[in-house]
Design a protein around this motif. Structure first.
Motif, PDB file in Angstrom:
ATOM      1  N   THR A 142       0.849  -1.192   0.000  1.00  0.00           N
ATOM      2  CA  THR A 142       0.000   0.000   0.000  1.00  0.00           C
ATOM      3  C   THR A 142       0.886   1.243   0.000  1.00  0.00           C
ATOM      4  OG1 THR A 142      -1.632  -1.222   1.307  1.00  0.00           O
ATOM      5  CG2 THR A 142      -1.905   1.171   1.160  1.00  0.00           C
ATOM      6  N   ALA A 143       0.606   2.167  -0.920  1.00  0.00           N
ATOM      7  CA  ALA A 143       1.481   3.329  -1.080  1.00  0.00           C
ATOM      8  C   ALA A 143       1.326   4.342   0.051  1.00  0.00           C
ATOM      9  CB  ALA A 143       1.214   4.003  -2.427  1.00  0.00           C
ATOM     10  N   ASN A 144       0.088   4.574   0.498  1.00  0.00           N
ATOM     11  CA  ASN A 144      -0.148   5.559   1.548  1.00  0.00           C
ATOM     12  C   ASN A 144      -1.509   5.312   2.191  1.00  0.00           C
ATOM     13  OD1 ASN A 144      -2.151   6.946  -0.167  1.00  0.00           O
ATOM     14  ND2 ASN A 144      -0.339   7.638  -1.314  1.00  0.00           N
ATOM     15  N   TYR A 145      -1.842   6.095   3.184  1.00  0.00           N
ATOM     16  CA  TYR A 145      -3.149   5.980   3.835  1.00  0.00           C
ATOM     17  C   TYR A 145      -3.583   7.368   4.273  1.00  0.00           C
ATOM     18  CZ  TYR A 145      -0.398   6.135   8.157  1.00  0.00           C
ATOM     19  OH  TYR A 145       0.466   6.499   9.155  1.00  0.00           O
ATOM     20  N   ALA A 146      -4.920   7.518   4.515  1.00  0.00           N
ATOM     21  CA  ALA A 146      -5.445   8.858   4.840  1.00  0.00           C
ATOM     22  C   ALA A 146      -6.495   8.841   5.929  1.00  0.00           C
ATOM     23  CB  ALA A 146      -6.032   9.497   3.584  1.00  0.00           C
ATOM     24  N   ALA A 147      -7.017   7.640   6.255  1.00  0.00           N
ATOM     25  CA  ALA A 147      -8.143   7.627   7.184  1.00  0.00           C
ATOM     26  C   ALA A 147      -8.030   6.454   8.138  1.00  0.00           C
ATOM     27  CB  ALA A 147      -9.458   7.543   6.423  1.00  0.00           C
ATOM     28  N   VAL A 148      -8.613   6.673   9.300  1.00  0.00           N
ATOM     29  CA  VAL A 148      -8.715   5.576  10.267  1.00  0.00           C
ATOM     30  C   VAL A 148      -9.520   4.446   9.628  1.00  0.00           C
ATOM     31  CG1 VAL A 148      -9.667   4.870  12.501  1.00  0.00           C
ATOM     32  CG2 VAL A 148      -8.567   7.124  12.246  1.00  0.00           C
ATOM     33  N   GLY A 149      -9.023   3.232   9.774  1.00  0.00           N
ATOM     34  CA  GLY A 149      -9.710   2.080   9.185  1.00  0.00           C
ATOM     35  C   GLY A 149      -9.128   1.646   7.844  1.00  0.00           C
ATOM     36  N   ASP A 150      -8.280   2.489   7.235  1.00  0.00           N
ATOM     37  CA  ASP A 150      -7.605   2.036   6.006  1.00  0.00           C
ATOM     38  C   ASP A 150      -6.803   0.768   6.300  1.00  0.00           C
ATOM     39  OD1 ASP A 150      -8.619   4.102   4.539  1.00  0.00           O
ATOM     40  OD2 ASP A 150      -6.736   5.251   4.411  1.00  0.00           O
ATOM     41  N   VAL A 151      -6.781  -0.108   5.318  1.00  0.00           N
ATOM     42  CA  VAL A 151      -6.081  -1.385   5.497  1.00  0.00           C
ATOM     43  C   VAL A 151      -4.780  -1.366   4.692  1.00  0.00           C
ATOM     44  CG1 VAL A 151      -6.179  -3.872   5.159  1.00  0.00           C
ATOM     45  CG2 VAL A 151      -8.227  -2.630   5.918  1.00  0.00           C
ATOM     46  N   LEU A 152      -3.693  -1.632   5.370  1.00  0.00           N
ATOM     47  CA  LEU A 152      -2.382  -1.661   4.743  1.00  0.00           C
ATOM     48  C   LEU A 152      -1.977  -3.120   4.525  1.00  0.00           C
ATOM     49  CD1 LEU A 152      -0.586   0.997   6.993  1.00  0.00           C
ATOM     50  CD2 LEU A 152      -2.029   1.365   4.976  1.00  0.00           C
ATOM     51  N   ILE A 177       1.098  -6.951  13.326  1.00  0.00           N
ATOM     52  CA  ILE A 177       0.197  -7.871  12.622  1.00  0.00           C
ATOM     53  C   ILE A 177       0.215  -9.206  13.358  1.00  0.00           C
ATOM     54  CG2 ILE A 177      -0.319  -8.975  10.419  1.00  0.00           C
ATOM     55  CD1 ILE A 177       1.345  -6.793   9.065  1.00  0.00           C
ATOM     56  N   PRO A 178      -0.841  -9.497  14.111  1.00  0.00           N
ATOM     57  CA  PRO A 178      -0.815 -10.709  14.934  1.00  0.00           C
ATOM     58  C   PRO A 178      -0.909 -12.003  14.130  1.00  0.00           C
ATOM     59  CG  PRO A 178      -2.945  -9.616  15.099  1.00  0.00           C
ATOM     60  CD  PRO A 178      -2.070  -8.701  14.324  1.00  0.00           C
ATOM     61  N   ASN A 179      -1.496 -11.938  12.956  1.00  0.00           N
ATOM     62  CA  ASN A 179      -1.721 -13.167  12.201  1.00  0.00           C
ATOM     63  C   ASN A 179      -1.181 -13.042  10.775  1.00  0.00           C
ATOM     64  OD1 ASN A 179      -3.243 -14.632  14.270  1.00  0.00           O
ATOM     65  ND2 ASN A 179      -4.837 -13.093  13.920  1.00  0.00           N
ATOM     66  N   THR A 199       1.813 -13.175   3.794  1.00  0.00           N
ATOM     67  CA  THR A 199       1.065 -11.921   3.660  1.00  0.00           C
ATOM     68  C   THR A 199       0.416 -11.555   4.992  1.00  0.00           C
ATOM     69  OG1 THR A 199      -0.910 -13.126   2.923  1.00  0.00           O
ATOM     70  CG2 THR A 199       0.582 -12.286   1.214  1.00  0.00           C
ATOM     71  N   GLY A 200       0.106 -10.254   5.117  1.00  0.00           N
ATOM     72  CA  GLY A 200      -0.580  -9.775   6.315  1.00  0.00           C
ATOM     73  C   GLY A 200      -1.113  -8.374   6.102  1.00  0.00           C
ATOM     74  N   THR A 201      -2.063  -7.984   6.918  1.00  0.00           N
ATOM     75  CA  THR A 201      -2.652  -6.642   6.813  1.00  0.00           C
ATOM     76  C   THR A 201      -2.655  -5.962   8.174  1.00  0.00           C
ATOM     77  OG1 THR A 201      -4.887  -7.530   7.150  1.00  0.00           O
ATOM     78  CG2 THR A 201      -4.128  -7.283   4.873  1.00  0.00           C
ATOM     79  N   ASP A 202      -2.641  -4.628   8.128  1.00  0.00           N
ATOM     80  CA  ASP A 202      -2.672  -3.815   9.346  1.00  0.00           C
ATOM     81  C   ASP A 202      -3.713  -2.714   9.151  1.00  0.00           C
ATOM     82  OD1 ASP A 202      -2.042  -2.657  11.787  1.00  0.00           O
ATOM     83  OD2 ASP A 202      -0.372  -1.489  10.959  1.00  0.00           O
ATOM     84  N   THR A 203      -4.508  -2.462  10.161  1.00  0.00           N
ATOM     85  CA  THR A 203      -5.563  -1.444  10.069  1.00  0.00           C
ATOM     86  C   THR A 203      -5.098  -0.143  10.711  1.00  0.00           C
ATOM     87  OG1 THR A 203      -7.263  -3.153  10.102  1.00  0.00           O
ATOM     88  CG2 THR A 203      -7.962  -0.907  10.598  1.00  0.00           C
ATOM     89  N   GLN A 206      -6.048   6.168  14.617  1.00  0.00           N
ATOM     90  CA  GLN A 206      -5.865   7.612  14.677  1.00  0.00           C
ATOM     91  C   GLN A 206      -4.453   7.975  15.080  1.00  0.00           C
ATOM     92  OE1 GLN A 206      -8.195  10.079  13.841  1.00  0.00           O
ATOM     93  NE2 GLN A 206      -6.312  11.291  13.922  1.00  0.00           N
ATOM     94  N   ALA A 207      -3.837   7.108  15.937  1.00  0.00           N
ATOM     95  CA  ALA A 207      -2.456   7.371  16.363  1.00  0.00           C
ATOM     96  C   ALA A 207      -1.509   7.275  15.177  1.00  0.00           C
ATOM     97  CB  ALA A 207      -2.073   6.375  17.449  1.00  0.00           C
ATOM     98  N   ASP A 208      -1.808   6.391  14.234  1.00  0.00           N
ATOM     99  CA  ASP A 208      -0.959   6.269  13.054  1.00  0.00           C
ATOM    100  C   ASP A 208      -1.008   7.555  12.228  1.00  0.00           C
ATOM    101  OD1 ASP A 208      -0.326   3.611  13.717  1.00  0.00           O
ATOM    102  OD2 ASP A 208      -2.090   2.854  12.662  1.00  0.00           O
ATOM    103  N   ILE A 209      -2.214   8.082  12.051  1.00  0.00           N
ATOM    104  CA  ILE A 209      -2.354   9.322  11.266  1.00  0.00           C
ATOM    105  C   ILE A 209      -1.648  10.468  11.986  1.00  0.00           C
ATOM    106  CG2 ILE A 209      -3.988  10.986  10.327  1.00  0.00           C
ATOM    107  CD1 ILE A 209      -5.960   8.689   9.976  1.00  0.00           C
TER     108      ILE A 209
END
Length: 212
Positions: A142-152, A177-179, A199-203, A206-209
């Motif tokens: 994922t190149a970037n993110y902008a909102a809470v809840g975006d999935v990386l 990423i726990p799993n 593979t894995g994903t991270d959500t 607000q702290a990330d933003i």
């Protein structure tokens, strides 16, 4: 053959045959100057000494039967007759395979064979230097993110950077990423220089933003 005579009289010839007890026998002594190996393609060199331990001179070819190298002519008794107590030698090589490294050693036995007799087997064990190792490369998809809840999304490339085949399941531990999902190993395991992709994903929170 013998005859007896007295005056002008001579007996007929007579003979007596005493058979020899022939005991053809061989002894094989196998050795190697190589003390270890660590890579596919390493060449191990063996020396085979064959001694005539029997009581008759042997001719014809002297062969060695080795469970790793195969059967080969060590030397020919047609060229040099081999008398009791005589020792002849030859060398042969074996090329290391991945299976040998995974096994941790090369153990091969051999015996000498002649048309009239064969030797007891002799064997040599050469240990492998095993260096199991994994190298991990993590890549963000994922190149970037902008909102809470975006999935990386992430990929984790696990390289077998050692010299042994990995046969146990691979697990990736990530602080966020726990799993992390890793596929099953290929049939036969993960060979050296092969890669397994997890593979894995991270959500996003607000702290990330806020952290940027």
């Amino acid at each position: 053959m013998a005859s007896a005579s007295s005056g002008g009289t001579t007996s007929s010839l007579t003979s007596e045959t005493i058979p020899a007890t022939q005991n053809p026998a061989l002894e094989l002594r196998k050795s190697s100057a190589d003390t270890d190996f660590n890579a596919v393609g390493d060449v191990l060199t063996y020396t085979f000494e064959i001694e005539n331990t029997g009581n008759i001179t042997l001719t014809n070819d002297f062969e060695v039967v080795d469970n790793k190298i195969g059967r080969f002519v060590c030397f020919s008794g047609n060229l040099t007759a081999t008398a009791p107590g005589n020792i002849q030698s030859c060398t042969a090589t074996y090329t290391v395979t991945q299976a040998d490294i995974d096994a941790g050693e090369v153990t091969n036995d051999a015996f000498a064979e002649h048309p009239r007799t064969s030797s007891p087997p002799d064997f040599v064990t050469i240990p492998a230097i095993q260096t199991p190792e994994l190298t991990l490369a993590k890549n963000a998809l994922t190149a970037n993110y902008a909102a809470v809840g975006d999935v990386l999304s992430y990929e984790f490339d696990v390289l077998n950077s050692g010299n042994t085949t990995i046969t146990f399941p691979i697990e990736v531990t990530d602080s966020r990423i726990p799993n992390v999902s890793c596929p099953a190993l290929p049939a036969g395991g993960l060979a050296p220089n092969a890669t397994l992709t997890c593979t894995g994903t991270d959500t996003v929170t607000q702290a990330d933003i806020d952290d940027g």
